[in-house]
Enzyme design. Structure first.
Site, PDB file in Angstrom:
ATOM      1  N   HIS A 188       0.417  -1.044   0.063  1.00 46.74           N
ATOM      2  CA  HIS A 188      -0.403  -0.095  -0.222  1.00 46.74           C
ATOM      3  C   HIS A 188       1.021   1.148  -0.007  1.00 46.74           C
ATOM      4  O   HIS A 188       1.951   1.819   0.740  1.00 46.74           O
ATOM      5  CB  HIS A 188      -0.912  -0.052   1.062  1.00 46.74           C
ATOM      6  N   GLU A 191       1.774   3.221   2.859  1.00 45.27           N
ATOM      7  CA  GLU A 191       2.227   2.895   4.367  1.00 45.27           C
ATOM      8  C   GLU A 191       4.555   3.019   4.302  1.00 45.27           C
ATOM      9  O   GLU A 191       4.504   1.863   3.756  1.00 45.27           O
ATOM     10  CB  GLU A 191       1.791   1.968   4.303  1.00 45.27           C
ATOM     11  N   HIS A 323       2.598  -3.691   6.868  1.00 45.77           N
ATOM     12  CA  HIS A 323       1.433  -2.740   6.316  1.00 45.77           C
ATOM     13  C   HIS A 323       1.796  -2.056   7.506  1.00 45.77           C
ATOM     14  O   HIS A 323       2.425  -1.694   8.948  1.00 45.77           O
ATOM     15  CB  HIS A 323       0.300  -3.373   6.673  1.00 45.77           C
ATOM     16  N   GLU A 396       0.723  -5.246  11.139  1.00 42.56           N
ATOM     17  CA  GLU A 396       0.399  -3.760  10.797  1.00 42.56           C
ATOM     18  C   GLU A 396       0.617  -2.733  11.663  1.00 42.56           C
ATOM     19  O   GLU A 396       1.189  -3.757  13.467  1.00 42.56           O
ATOM     20  CB  GLU A 396      -1.153  -3.377  11.254  1.00 42.56           C
TER      21      GLU A 396
END
Ligand code: 0X9
Ligand code: CA
Ligand code: CA
Ligand code: CA
Ligand code: ZN
Length: 447
Positions: A188, A191, A323, A396
């Site tokens: 992404h 990120e 992420h 994450e």
């Protein structure tokens, strides 16, 4: 007032109202002085983050995602989303109240602007690496530690940028019979901290090989693969003119649409589009693409993973896809909230949980099955496990769900928030010779 002047300002009621009122006319109007003028969508609206009251179950978050927004943080009693003005209307139509949290931050406090047309971090965040700086950092590490670090170009992005895999091992030029471990980064675009995570690992393994026993053991006993940047086009686009664009997807045009980009993490070739965990709308943040691996970047990494099948055996045993944000350690499945299913035995899920919780204990993230956040189909961890039987996790990184730094933490946090994952990474590497040893079943599965 021009969109550019609004963008980046943190919440003020006036800016929020103006943005909502003007977003459509501005997006539609030709932008004469935009360096991107003439491209498919000359002046795209920069989306903003909103707090949505309520919506604090996985089912509600999954439904919210179907409006085309991204679900960024799952809080108690609310959720944080990224949405453009059209998507925000759909959220309101579902009956939710929202609070504007603002657009991406401006980080040029010293007034130093990058040259127009150049993709770079704003000057306050110069500690981050853009694509060229990342490439140089990788090449420097390879030059400095050529005995244990090598780099190969595994393919090209839509715009033709190299996608590289870095290998770290003793006798790095030989394909040895050592368990292989894969780390992937930056699916992404916004990120960016995940690229710093890759560069941290490369530097840590390279510089400490001669002095740190745990590092030496990992490098000598395994073949470590790091793909530092799966989505270089999106990453560079997010840095347009030194101003963050809040961009998520790749930069592939969509036929018959003005909207750009596929969400790489909904495009992997396992149960693609199966389960209402992605969107068919090219304008959605989680647009799944036209077919599995239709995003060239996903195809490149898929081909690379397939190339690690030697004598019919996948050499990669374990993986982490990095992420931001939320401080989570997640494991498959994303496509279903069920645990034991076709392709996931009780021993498999127990192993995922045991290693996942152990890693989460070292970085103080929250361990959970990924569908507990919201349902996703076509995500990389489901693909790696479902199609390749790689024990694949999604991390994450910083900040946590209640943090306000969102996708753009200042560069001052890079060192702390990348080194924070050192032990988790070493734990996974250590377990990779037989993941089932985490549940005491080494004999049964790995002899
Ligand atoms: O939606 C995603 O792709 C990930 N969150 S992010 O905010 N970085 O976009 C979470 C994916 C969770 N699902 C799986 N890991 N399967
Ligand atoms: Ca700074
Ligand atoms: Ca080796
Ligand atoms: Ca090998
Ligand atoms: Zn992500």
């Amino acid at each position: 007032m021009r969109l550019k002047q609004l963008r980046g300002r943190r919440t003020t009621a006036v800016a929020a109202l103006l943005t909502m009122a003007l977003a459509v006319p501005i997006a539609a109007q030709a932008d004469e002085d935009s360096p991107h003028n003439g491209e498919a969508k000359a002046s795209a609206e920069v989306p903003r983050q909103y707090e949505v009251k309520g919506a604090d179950t996985a089912a509600e978050r999954t439904k919210l995602a179907r409006t085309g927004v991204s679900v960024d943080a799952a809080r108690k009693g609310s959720v944080v989303i990224t949405a453009d003005s059209a998507q925000l209307k759909k959220v309101h139509a579902l009956g939710y109240a929202t609070k504007d949290l603002g657009g991406p931050p401006l980080r040029n406090s010293k007034g130093v602007k990058v040259k127009p047309g150049v993709a770079d971090f704003p000057s306050d965040d110069s500690g981050y690496h853009n694509y060229d700086e990342m490439t140089k950092a990788i090449d420097d590490a390879v030059a400095k530690h050529s005995d244990i670090i090598s780099k190969q170009v595994i393919g090209k992005s839509h715009e033709g940028k190299d996608i590289v895999a870095v290998k770290i091992s003793d006798n790095v030029k030989d394909d040895e019979a050592e368990p292989e471990v894969l780390f992937t980064h930056h699916q992404h675009a916004r990120e960016h901290l995940t690229v710093e995570m890759a560069l941290y690992l490369i530097k840590e393994f390279g510089d400490k090989y001669g002095s740190d026993d745990a590092i030496k053991k990992a490098v000598d006993g395994r073949e470590i693969w790091i793909v530092p940047d799966i989505n270089p086009d999106g990453g560079e686009y997010d840095l347009t003119d030194g101003e963050y664009q809040m961009w998520r997807k790749n930069r592939q045009p969509n036929e018959g649409s003005q909207e750009i980009g596929t969400d790489p993490n909904r495009n992997w070739d396992f149960k693609w589009g199966c389960c209402d965990g992605s969107s068919t709308d090219p304008g959605a943040e989680d647009y799944r693409g036209t077919a599995p691996s239709s995003a060239p970047e996903v195809k490149v990494v898929t081909d690379f993973v397939n190339s690690r099948v030697v004598d019919g055996k996948q050499q990669i045993k374990a993986a982490i896809d990095f992420h931001t944000y939320g401080e989570l350690v997640m494991w498959p499945w994303g496509w279903t909230s069920d645990e034991v299913t076709d392709g996931m035995t009780q021993d498999d899920i127990d192993t995922f949980k045991a290693v996942g919780k152990d890693m989460a204990g070292s970085n103080n993230y929250t361990p959970q099955q990924s569908s507990a956040l919201y349902v996703t189909d076509g995500a990389i961890d489901d693909y790696l496990w479902g199609a390749q039987k790689v024990f694949a996790y999604t991390f994450e990184m910083y900040p946590g769900d209640s943090g306000s730094d969102g996708f753009y933490p200042p560069d001052e946090v890079i060192e702390k928030e990348t080194s924070r994952n050192r032990e988790a990474v070493l734990k996974l590497i250590d377990n990779a010779d037989c993941m089932y040893k985490a549940i005491g079943k080494e004999e049964q599965y790995c002899k």
